[in-house]
Design an enzyme around this catalytic site. Structure first.
Site, PDB file in Angstrom:
ATOM      1  N   GLU A  49       0.829  -1.203   0.000  1.00  0.00           N
ATOM      2  CA  GLU A  49       0.000   0.000   0.000  1.00  0.00           C
ATOM      3  C   GLU A  49       0.867   1.258   0.000  1.00  0.00           C
ATOM      4  O   GLU A  49       0.589   2.218  -0.735  1.00  0.00           O
ATOM      5  CB  GLU A  49      -0.898  -0.001   1.237  1.00  0.00           C
ATOM      6  N   ASP A  96       0.615   3.848  -3.047  1.00  0.00           N
ATOM      7  CA  ASP A  96       0.230   5.237  -2.792  1.00  0.00           C
ATOM      8  C   ASP A  96       1.190   6.193  -3.501  1.00  0.00           C
ATOM      9  O   ASP A  96       0.766   7.171  -4.137  1.00  0.00           O
ATOM     10  CB  ASP A  96       0.232   5.492  -1.285  1.00  0.00           C
ATOM     11  N   ASP A 149      -7.151   1.173   0.859  1.00  0.00           N
ATOM     12  CA  ASP A 149      -5.785   0.688   1.071  1.00  0.00           C
ATOM     13  C   ASP A 149      -5.468  -0.491   0.150  1.00  0.00           C
ATOM     14  O   ASP A 149      -4.349  -0.602  -0.373  1.00  0.00           O
ATOM     15  CB  ASP A 149      -5.596   0.256   2.533  1.00  0.00           C
ATOM     16  N   GLU A 155      -4.618   0.634  -3.403  1.00  0.00           N
ATOM     17  CA  GLU A 155      -3.235   1.109  -3.481  1.00  0.00           C
ATOM     18  C   GLU A 155      -2.253  -0.055  -3.432  1.00  0.00           C
ATOM     19  O   GLU A 155      -1.236  -0.054  -4.136  1.00  0.00           O
ATOM     20  CB  GLU A 155      -2.959   2.085  -2.336  1.00  0.00           C
TER      21      GLU A 155
END
Length: 220
Positions: A36, A40, A109, A112
């Site tokens: 994640e 991101d 989450d 990502e």
């Protein structure tokens, strides 16, 4: 898993990597948090580059707001809904009992984390293609003439317009440590006697989530 891979238009060679991307930290040490973190960052780069190319005459400040609009938790939640992600999440018993499959933050989450997994397996060009496909309609929604003020600003301006008490934000709980911390924020609208609570990986994001919900309530 096959349906998910068709929806994101990417076939994993290592399906275990995809499973890890779907695994919440409540399961144990082998979870999606590192993926994640990577996803991101990659998402931010891809969206920033796309906006830079699309809007060559727009200054940095507005580009930054446009980017925040695209990569915010709400948009990630909508992408998760588009690809029907919730039923595929791998959760620990506690999260299962508390309805973790429906938590927008967990779904966001995982989106990502999937992007991070694609980047690890296939590199930047592959994940760039996937991101621009998944986020296409949200990027296309951007009007270069919009200011796209964040939800906290919108809420404050709405309350000021009607001469009402400004929102009160309060951090009421922190769980986990360091980069694994989760923050629960409460926001109170005193004049309307309305309050909401939201949990996120940063206080700022939790506050924005509260403000968004309260804006929706005030508009109804």
């Amino acid at each position: 898993m096959d349906k998910l891979q068709k929806k994101i238009n990417y076939q994993f060679k290592d399906v275990d990597l995809l499973k890890q991307a779907l695994t919440h930290r409540s399961v144990g040490k082998s979870n999606n948090e590192r993926l994640e973190f990577l996803g991101d960052s990659i998402l931010g780069v891809v969206v920033a580059r796309e906006l830079y190319k699309r809007f060559p005459h727009i200054a940095e400040g507005r580009l930054s707001r446009f980017k925040s609009y695209v990569v915010r938790g709400q948009t990630l939640g909508l992408v998760a809904l588009d690809i029907k992600l919730s039923s595929l999440l791998i959760l620990g018993s506690g999260e299962l009992k508390s309805g973790g499959h429906n938590r927008k933050s967990i779904q966001a989450d995982a989106v990502e984390a999937i992007l991070g997994a694609i980047f690890l397996e296939a590199g930047f060009d592959a994940v760039n293609t996937v991101i621009l496909d998944l986020f296409k309609k949200y990027i296309n929604e951007i009007n270069p003439n919009d200011t796209l003020k964040d939800f906290k600003t919108q809420l404050q301006e709405r309350l000021q317009k009607f001469k009402q008490t400004l929102p009160q934000y309060e951090l009421i709980k922190t769980t986990g440590k360091d980069h694994n911390a989760l923050f629960t924020v409460r926001c109170l609208l005193q004049d309307q006697a309305i309050q909401v609570e939201q949990e996120a990986k940063s206080i700022k994001r939790a506050e924005q989530m509260c403000a968004e919900i309260l804006l929706d309530k005030l508009k109804k």
